[in-house]
Design a protein around this motif. Structure first.
Motif, short mmCIF file in Angstrom:
data_model
loop_
_atom_site.label_atom_id
_atom_site.label_comp_id
_atom_site.label_asym_id
_atom_site.label_seq_id
_atom_site.Cartn_x
_atom_site.Cartn_y
_atom_site.Cartn_z
N UNK A 123 0.85 -1.20 0.00
CA UNK A 123 0.00 0.00 0.00
C UNK A 123 0.88 1.25 0.00
N UNK A 124 0.55 2.18 -0.88
CA UNK A 124 1.27 3.46 -0.96
C UNK A 124 1.02 4.23 0.34
N UNK A 125 2.10 4.77 0.92
CA UNK A 125 1.97 5.47 2.20
C UNK A 125 2.43 6.93 2.08
N UNK A 126 1.75 7.78 2.81
CA UNK A 126 2.13 9.20 2.86
C UNK A 126 1.97 9.68 4.29
N UNK A 127 2.66 10.77 4.59
CA UNK A 127 2.46 11.43 5.88
C UNK A 127 2.31 12.92 5.65
N UNK A 128 1.39 13.51 6.39
CA UNK A 128 1.28 14.97 6.42
C UNK A 128 1.95 15.41 7.71
N UNK A 129 2.97 16.23 7.59
CA UNK A 129 3.75 16.56 8.78
C UNK A 129 4.10 18.05 8.84
N UNK A 130 4.23 18.51 10.07
CA UNK A 130 4.72 19.87 10.30
C UNK A 130 6.23 19.93 10.10
N UNK A 131 6.88 18.78 10.08
CA UNK A 131 8.34 18.74 10.05
C UNK A 131 8.96 19.05 11.40
#
Ligand code: SF4
Length: 266
Positions: A123-131
Motif C-alpha cells: 500500500x502506498x503510504x504518505x504522511x502529512x507533517x509539520x516537520x
C-alpha cells in the motif's frame, strides 16, 4: 490506555478520526488516519483537540451537558484492517493511506509500525507533517513513506513562533533533509489572512524555498471548518470571524510565486 506524559506503546495509537475516500491528501483515493498530539499551537488550527495527546471530552453539540470522547486507542492491526477495506480503490486510483494529525510523528513508534504493516502489503503510504520532529525520528519516518507532505507555515522565524508557538528552524532543516533524500516531497503552505497571505509573504516564501530546489507548492486557503470545534471544546478561537479565503482570492498570490519560478496551486 495512554495518559499525558506516559510513553506511547508501539502497537497502540491514539486516533481521533479515520477518513475514507479522501482525495486531497496525496495521490488517488486515500484513507487518512488522524493521530492525536501536536507540538505546535497554530492560531488557525481546524482540529484544535488534536493538539492534545490525551483524550478530551467534547460537548456532543446536540444534548446539553452530554460529552463524548474525542478519540480512542487503536491497535496497529485494527487500523490496518480498516485501511485494507479500501485496497481495491487504492489499486484502481493509485491511492493509499496517509497519516495525519495532529502531528503523526508525536506517536512515531505507532506510526512506524503502522507504515511498515501497510507497506508490507504493497500500500502506498504518505504522511502529512509539520516537520517539527527530532531529526532522528523524522529521518526514520521519511524512510517509511512513499510521499512526505510537509507544511511550511511561515518564512519568518519570529512570525512562525508568534503564530504556531515554535520557530521554523527545525521544520526547515527537516524539509531540507527530505528534499535531499530524493523521495517524493510535497510542500504545502496554509495561507492565513493577517499571518502570511500578503504578496510580500509570497515573495519571501519563494526566497526561502527556491534555493532549496522547490518548484511546486500547494496552497491551503484558510477556512473556518474548525470554528464549531472550538465551541464544542469550550476553547477560545483566535481566528473567530476571519473571512475564509478561496482560490479566486489567491490569484495574485499564486502569480507572485510564478514570477519566482515556483508553481503554486490550490
Ligand atoms: S500543526 Fe496542524 S494540528 Fe498542529 S496546531 Fe498546527 S494546524 Fe493544528
Amino acid at each position: 490506555m495512554i495518559s499525558k506524559g506516559e510513553r506511547v506503546a508501539e502497537d497502540v495509537g491514539r486516533v481521533f478520526d479515520i477518513q475514507k475516500f479522501s482525495l486531497h491528501d496525496g495521490p488517488g483515493i486515500r484513507t487518512v488516519v488522524f493521530l492525536k498530539g501536536c507540538p505546535l499551537d497554530c492560531a488557525w488550527c481546524s482540529n484544535p483537540g488534536s493538539r492534545k495527546l490525551q483524550v478530551l471530552q467534547v460537548a456532543d453539540g446536540v444534548h446539553p451537558d452530554v460529552y463524548v470522547a474525542d478519540s480512542r486507542d487503536f491497535s496497529v492491526a485494527e487500523v490496518v484492517r480498516v485501511c485494507l477495506q479500501d485496497q481495491p480503490f487504492y489499486e484502481e486510483s493509485g491511492g493509499g493511506v496517509t497519516l495525519s494529525g495532529g502531528e503523526a510523528m508525536v506517536q512515531h513508534r505507532f506510526s512506524s509500525r503502522l507504515l511498515g504493516e501497510l507497506r508490507s502489503r504493497g500500500i502506498h503510504t504518505a504522511i502529512e507533517t509539520t516537520g517539527y520532529a527530532a531529526p532522528g525520528i523524522f529521518r526514520r519516518i521519511l524512510g517509511e513513506v512513499d510521499l512526505a507532505i510537509i507544511d511550511v507555515k511561515h518564512w519568518d522565524p519570529d512570525q512562525h513562533q508568534r503564530w504556531t508557538g515554535v520557530r521554523n528552524d527545525l521544520p526547515l532543516a527537516n524539509l531540507e533533509v527530505a528534499l535531499a533524500a530524493g523521495g517524493d516531497v510535497l510542500v504545502r503552505i496554509p495561507v492565513i489572512p493577517g499571518v502570511n497571505a500578503s504578496l510580500d509573504d509570497a515573495a519571501e516564501f519563494c526566497r526561502l524555498l527556491a534555493p532549496m530546489g522547490v518548484r511546486d507548492v500547494q496552497l491551503l486557503p484558510f477556512h473556518q471548518f474548525g470554528e464549531r470545534k472550538y465551541e464544542l471544546l469550550g476553547w477560545d478561537y483566535a481566528m473567530a470571524g476571519v473571512p475564509a479565503l478561496y482560490e479566486a482570492d489567491l490569484v495574485d498570490f499564486m502569480a507572485a510565486f510564478a514570477d519566482q519560478g515556483i508553481r503554486a496551486y490550490v
